[in-house]
Design a protein around this motif. Structure first.
Motif, short mmCIF file in Angstrom:
data_model
loop_
_atom_site.label_atom_id
_atom_site.label_comp_id
_atom_site.label_asym_id
_atom_site.label_seq_id
_atom_site.Cartn_x
_atom_site.Cartn_y
_atom_site.Cartn_z
N ASP A 114 0.84 -1.20 0.00
CA ASP A 114 0.00 0.00 0.00
C ASP A 114 0.87 1.25 0.00
O ASP A 114 0.61 2.22 0.73
N ILE A 115 1.92 1.24 -0.83
CA ILE A 115 2.90 2.32 -0.86
C ILE A 115 2.27 3.68 -1.16
O ILE A 115 2.57 4.68 -0.51
N ASP A 116 1.37 3.70 -2.15
CA ASP A 116 0.76 4.98 -2.55
C ASP A 116 0.03 5.65 -1.40
O ASP A 116 0.11 6.87 -1.22
N ASN A 117 -0.70 4.85 -0.63
CA ASN A 117 -1.46 5.40 0.50
C ASN A 117 -0.53 6.00 1.55
O ASN A 117 -0.76 7.09 2.06
N PHE A 118 0.55 5.29 1.85
CA PHE A 118 1.50 5.76 2.85
C PHE A 118 2.24 7.01 2.35
O PHE A 118 2.52 7.92 3.13
N ILE A 119 2.58 7.04 1.07
CA ILE A 119 3.25 8.21 0.51
C ILE A 119 2.33 9.42 0.58
O ILE A 119 2.76 10.54 0.88
N GLY A 120 1.03 9.21 0.35
CA GLY A 120 0.06 10.30 0.45
C GLY A 120 0.00 10.88 1.85
O GLY A 120 0.03 12.11 2.04
N GLU A 121 -0.07 9.99 2.85
CA GLU A 121 -0.11 10.45 4.25
C GLU A 121 1.18 11.15 4.64
O GLU A 121 1.17 12.19 5.29
N ALA A 122 2.31 10.56 4.24
CA ALA A 122 3.62 11.13 4.59
C ALA A 122 3.83 12.48 3.89
O ALA A 122 4.43 13.40 4.46
N SER A 123 3.34 12.61 2.66
CA SER A 123 3.47 13.87 1.92
C SER A 123 2.68 14.98 2.60
O SER A 123 3.13 16.13 2.67
N SER A 124 1.50 14.63 3.08
CA SER A 124 0.69 15.62 3.81
C SER A 124 1.40 16.06 5.08
O SER A 124 1.38 17.25 5.43
N ALA A 125 2.05 15.12 5.75
CA ALA A 125 2.81 15.45 6.97
C ALA A 125 3.98 16.35 6.63
O ALA A 125 4.29 17.30 7.36
N LEU A 126 4.65 16.08 5.51
CA LEU A 126 5.77 16.92 5.07
C LEU A 126 5.30 18.35 4.82
O LEU A 126 5.95 19.32 5.25
N LEU A 127 4.17 18.50 4.15
CA LEU A 127 3.65 19.82 3.83
C LEU A 127 3.27 20.59 5.10
O LEU A 127 3.57 21.78 5.24
N ARG A 128 2.62 19.90 6.03
CA ARG A 128 2.26 20.55 7.31
C ARG A 128 3.50 21.00 8.06
O ARG A 128 3.52 22.07 8.68
N THR A 129 4.54 20.19 7.99
CA THR A 129 5.79 20.51 8.69
C THR A 129 6.48 21.71 8.07
O THR A 129 7.02 22.57 8.77
N ILE A 130 6.47 21.78 6.75
CA ILE A 130 7.05 22.94 6.05
C ILE A 130 6.37 24.22 6.50
O ILE A 130 7.02 25.24 6.76
N ARG A 131 5.06 24.19 6.64
CA ARG A 131 4.29 25.39 6.99
C ARG A 131 4.48 25.83 8.43
O ARG A 131 4.19 26.97 8.78
N LYS A 132 4.99 24.92 9.28
CA LYS A 132 5.14 25.26 10.70
C LYS A 132 6.60 25.35 11.16
O LYS A 132 6.87 25.67 12.32
N PHE A 133 7.52 25.05 10.26
CA PHE A 133 8.92 24.92 10.68
C PHE A 133 9.55 26.24 11.08
O PHE A 133 9.40 27.26 10.40
N ASP A 134 10.26 26.21 12.20
CA ASP A 134 11.01 27.36 12.71
C ASP A 134 12.49 27.07 12.50
O ASP A 134 13.00 26.05 12.98
N THR A 135 13.19 27.94 11.80
CA THR A 135 14.61 27.71 11.50
C THR A 135 15.47 27.64 12.76
O THR A 135 16.59 27.12 12.71
N ASN A 136 14.96 28.14 13.87
CA ASN A 136 15.71 28.06 15.13
C ASN A 136 15.79 26.64 15.67
O ASN A 136 16.55 26.35 16.60
N LEU A 137 15.01 25.73 15.09
CA LEU A 137 14.99 24.33 15.56
C LEU A 137 16.14 23.51 15.00
O LEU A 137 16.37 22.39 15.43
#
Length: 202
Positions: A114-137
């Motif tokens: 079920d690679i496609d499903n997991f890639i979809g979930e992980a991609s959404s997580a990546l996008l959410r992380t990009i939008r919240k990332f603080d460079t000080n971390l």
């Protein structure tokens, strides 16, 4: 971007004209494309992916691009500017594509089906992380990897819960079938006994 996506991570450098001049004059990568293909299976049975247009960002480049990204969102939000909004969206795509290899690496580490499903979930997580990332971390990859792993663990848990519910439903159906079978057997036995009693009374 909608208003929620324009929420930005503020930084002290945004108020420094000298620092912002460096950030805004930085040449962004013109295009980072993803071209992942399944090349087959190795002797270990693992899927092989290759990226034909792989571009890695240095720590300094990554920091500048994230600062530029959040500044663009800040300006788009405060000035209701379509130009800054488009810049923020463009930079978000650059950051996503530059870090997509992390999604593939982590998904393949934890799943072979079920690679496609997991890639979809992980991609959404990546996008959410990009939008919240603080460079000080620190480095983004360290921060993003935790979010991606968590999304995969949740997906695995949901899949296991769904399978458990299916098994429970099957077991309940089997129990119902057994109960029906027992009732039919008792009914049949009662009929036989009644017939035998009737024969003996004749």
């Amino acid at each position: 971007m909608n208003k929620q996506d324009l929420e930005y991570v503020d930084n002290a450098v945004f108020s420094s004209a000298e620092e912002m001049e460096k950030i805004l004059s930085f040449s962004l990568p013109q295009k980072i494309e993803i071209d992942w293909k399944i090349g087959g299976k190795s002797s270990l049975g693992r899927f092989i992916f290759r990226n034909e247009n792989k571009t890695l960002l240095t720590a300094e480049e990554e920091k500048i691009i994230f600062l530029r990204y959040n500044y663009a969102k800040k300006m788009a939000k405060e000035n209701n500017s379509d130009n800054w909004d488009k810049q923020a969206q463009s930079i978000e795509n650059i950051l996503f594509n530059a870090n997509f290899a992390l999604v593939i690496k982590i998904v393949l580490h934890y799943s072979r089906s079920d690679i496609d499903n997991f890639i979809g979930e992980a991609s959404s997580a990546l996008l959410r992380t990009i939008r919240k990332f603080d460079t000080n971390l620190g480095r983004f990859s360290t921060y993003a990897a935790k979010a991606i792993k968590l999304s995969i663990f949740r997906q695995i848990k949901d899949d296991m819960d769904n399978k458990a519910e299916d098994i429970e439903e099957i077991e309940e159906n089997e129990l119902s079938f057994n109960e029906i079978g027992n009732e039919l057997a008792i009914s049949e036995l009662r009929s036989i006994i009644e017939e035998n009693i009737a024969d003996l009374s004749d």
